[in-house]
Design an enzyme around this catalytic site. Structure first.
Site, PDB file in Angstrom:
ATOM      1  N   SER A   1       0.804  -1.219   0.000  1.00 49.64           N
ATOM      2  CA  SER A   1       0.000   0.000   0.000  1.00 49.64           C
ATOM      3  C   SER A   1       0.843   1.278   0.000  1.00 49.64           C
ATOM      4  O   SER A   1       0.295   2.367  -0.143  1.00 49.64           O
ATOM      5  CB  SER A   1      -0.938   0.029   1.214  1.00 49.64           C
ATOM      6  OG  SER A   1      -0.229   0.307   2.390  1.00 49.64           O
TER       7      SER A   1
ATOM      8  N   LYS B   1       1.783   4.396   7.302  1.00 47.63           N
ATOM      9  CA  LYS B   1       0.963   5.218   6.407  1.00 47.63           C
ATOM     10  C   LYS B   1       1.357   6.695   6.516  1.00 47.63           C
ATOM     11  O   LYS B   1       2.003   7.124   7.463  1.00 47.63           O
ATOM     12  CB  LYS B   1      -0.524   5.106   6.791  1.00 47.63           C
ATOM     13  CG  LYS B   1      -1.146   3.746   6.547  1.00 47.63           C
ATOM     14  CD  LYS B   1      -1.338   3.452   5.076  1.00 47.63           C
ATOM     15  CE  LYS B   1      -2.013   2.112   4.865  1.00 47.63           C
ATOM     16  NZ  LYS B   1      -1.164   0.987   5.298  1.00 47.63           N
TER      17      LYS B   1
END
Length: 231
Positions: free
Chosen positions: A151, A189
């Site tokens: 991701s 993230k």
């Protein structure tokens, strides 16, 4: 008595250690002294080492320690003020501090298992350690994590990479962080804050942002560097 070039070199090394904590490279010393080749730098360093002014730290390719400074360094700093002379003057008395983490030094940092660059996974626990070049870390306490998932590939972070993380409980919007969600799951993230919410943004268009109430997310560090193995 030192030659003019020997005096200039020890002054340059001391200035660089004062400013960065890292001894200069041979290329930097060659350019600073306007020498034609690195062999000239080697000769100057060997002469200073033989006279007890500097010491090469063992097992480090780029690590010099100032043992003592020539007395002329003090008088020259008052006679001809300059940035380099000021650094020498400020460094007296003679014994200079050892450089902190030279660029080619190796530091063992805790390796805390795997972290998701996808959906959050279980919170990670300390398991072992791994050697890391000090130049990749900078100041502060660090640890390493093995990345699992894709991701964050648009940020250049791939499955199997090792993320080098600086421990901190705070970060700015747009920084890549290790976020612990509900004290159970950890993920890597981009951090974004929106009022009372925390948004954890991926760097892959195939994944959606993860949105949480602010009290559910705890920052455990921010990305400081990456290591990658090529098989």
């Amino acid at each position: 008595m030192l030659t003019a070039k020997q005096h200039e070199l020890i002054r340059f090394i001391q200035q660089r250690l004062e400013e960065t904590g890292i001894s200069p490279s041979f290329e930097e010393m060659k350019e600073a002294l306007d020498l034609k080749s690195k062999s000239g730098v080697h000769r100057l360093i060997s002469a200073l080492e033989e006279r007890g002014f500097i010491r090469r730290l063992p097992n480090r390719a780029r690590a010099l320690e100032i043992v003592k400074l020539p007395e002329s360094a003090v008088s020259s700093s008052t006679a001809a003020p300059s940035a380099a002379n000021d650094a020498v003057s400020a460094a007296m008395p003679a014994k200079a501090p050892a450089p902190a983490a030279p660029a080619n030094d190796i530091i063992d940092v805790p390796l805390h298992g795997r972290i998701a660059a996808g959906a959050p996974i279980e919170a990670i626990e300390g398991q072992s350690s791994m050697p890391v070049p000090a130049a990749l870390l900078g100041p502060g306490e660090h640890y390493a994590l093995e990345v699992s998932g894709d991701s964050m590939i648009e940020a250049g972070i791939f499955d199997g990479d090792f993320a080098l993380v600086k421990r901190t409980e705070s970060a700015r919007d747009g920084e890549i962080v290790v976020a612990l969600v509900d004290n159970e799951e950890a993920t890597l993230k981009y951090l974004r804050k929106d009022g009372g919410r925390v948004i954890l943004d991926p760097a892959n268009g195939a994944y959606d942002p993860q949105v949480y109430e602010a009290h559910r997310v705890q920052v455990q560090g921010k990305l400081a560097g990456l290591l990658r193995r090529y098989h």
